[in-house]
Design an enzyme around this catalytic site. Structure first.
Site, mmCIF file in Angstrom:
data_model
loop_
_atom_site.group_PDB
_atom_site.id
_atom_site.type_symbol
_atom_site.label_atom_id
_atom_site.label_comp_id
_atom_site.label_asym_id
_atom_site.label_seq_id
_atom_site.Cartn_x
_atom_site.Cartn_y
_atom_site.Cartn_z
ATOM 1 C CE LYS A 1 -2.709 -0.359 3.514
ATOM 2 N NZ LYS A 1 -3.810 0.130 4.388
ATOM 3 C CG ASP B 1 -6.519 -2.418 0.772
ATOM 4 O OD1 ASP B 1 -6.250 -3.396 1.503
ATOM 5 O OD2 ASP B 1 -7.310 -1.516 1.119
ATOM 6 C CE1 TYR C 1 -0.468 -10.778 14.267
ATOM 7 C CE2 TYR C 1 0.400 -12.059 16.100
ATOM 8 C CZ TYR C 1 0.534 -11.564 14.825
ATOM 9 O OH TYR C 1 1.660 -11.859 14.095
#
Length: 287
Positions: free
Chosen positions: A37, A69, A163
């Site tokens: 990105k 992206d 996560y």
């Protein structure tokens, strides 16, 4: 190992581990798409897709910098098509892009959880999906995820469950895709570091200068990735590899070369199984 003329599509390749793998391939004469990105310089993050492209060209490879992206299906599909149009095919996909936030469930904003899931698990699956038809035409096609072994222990989730779910999701894609693509001859493997790796994420999010000094350089993963890509895809798939253990099995012995500071004990990374011992010459691990 010879990646001359081979085409790699690497997500998150503008810096860190992704760029290290790109440069390793470039030195062998590969074509590399930098799918990331960062098009404009960032105050805290070194490198853009264009500076990465310059480094790849200087190293002897050919570069295609693309703003991608991995959350966007259109962005990924177009980038894969542009890669094939530019280089005539696709041989290797490296799913390296990842988002991280080490917070527990109560302290994780759902918007951040969604981001980690979209980049890590969904982005990996989607990029692989669009790469597969082109990889099927390669002589020795590989998909590599920078994701951990599926060691389903409480300690790898407690404290940062959001996560861990998103990161393990990448490895579940490895598990499933290896089976789906075995008959097609496309290798699907995972690679993970035993120690913390010196990247911008470590510098800015996980511990600053002290943690950087206790880390290894990204080149250890680049060397391991190159060894993986040299394997016959039909025979080497569905593996969850720890960088130094895998390299030691391939005959590598000098692991001190990867230390940022040889005088500092190394900081262990998350997700490394207890039953995967370090090579004996690796030196002490910090806590």
């Amino acid at each position: 190992m010879n990646l001359a003329g081979k085409t790699l599509f690497i997500t998150g390749a503008s810096r860190g581990i992704g760029l290290a793998i790109a440069l390793k391939a470039a030195r062998e004469g590969a074509n590399v798409t930098i799918a990331a990105k960062t098009a404009e310089p960032h105050a805290k993050l070194e490198g853009t897709i264009y500076t990465a492209a310059d480094e790849i060209e200087e190293a002897g490879g050919k570069a295609l910098p693309l703003v991608v992206d991995v959350r966007s299906e259109e962005s990924v599909a177009e980038a894969i098509d542009e890669t094939v149009a530019a280089f005539g095919g696709l041989d290797i996909l490296v799913n390296n892009a990842s988002a991280i936030q080490l917070t527990n469930v109560r302290n994780t904003d759902m918007k951040r959880f969604d981001l980690m899931h979209q980049v890590n698990t969904r982005g990996t699956l989607m990029t692989s999906k669009y790469a597969i038809p082109h990889l099927e035409k390669s002589e020795n096609p590989h998909i590599l995820m920078l994701s951990p072994p599926l060691d389903m222990k409480e300690k790898w989730f407690a404290g940062h469950t959001p996560y861990s779910i998103a990161k393990y999701g990448m490895s579940l894609v490895v598990l499933g895709l290896a089976g789906e693509l075995r008959s097609s001859g496309i290798a699907v493997n995972a690679l993970w570091p035993r120690t913390v790796i010196a990247t911008a994420a470590v510098q800015n999010l996980l511990g600053g200068d002290a943690m950087m000094q206790a880390s290894r350089k990204p080149e250890i993963l680049a060397d391991a990735a190159a060894e993986i890509f040299a394997k016959p895809a039909r025979d080497f798939t569905g593996n969850f590899l720890i960088d130094d253990t895998f390299l030691a099995g391939e005959g590598w012995t000098d692991f001190d070369q990867y230390r940022v500071d040889p005088g500092q004990p190394l900081a262990p990374d998350f997700f490394v199984p207890d039953d995967c011992p370090a090579p004996v010459d690796m030196g002490p691990l910090g806590e």
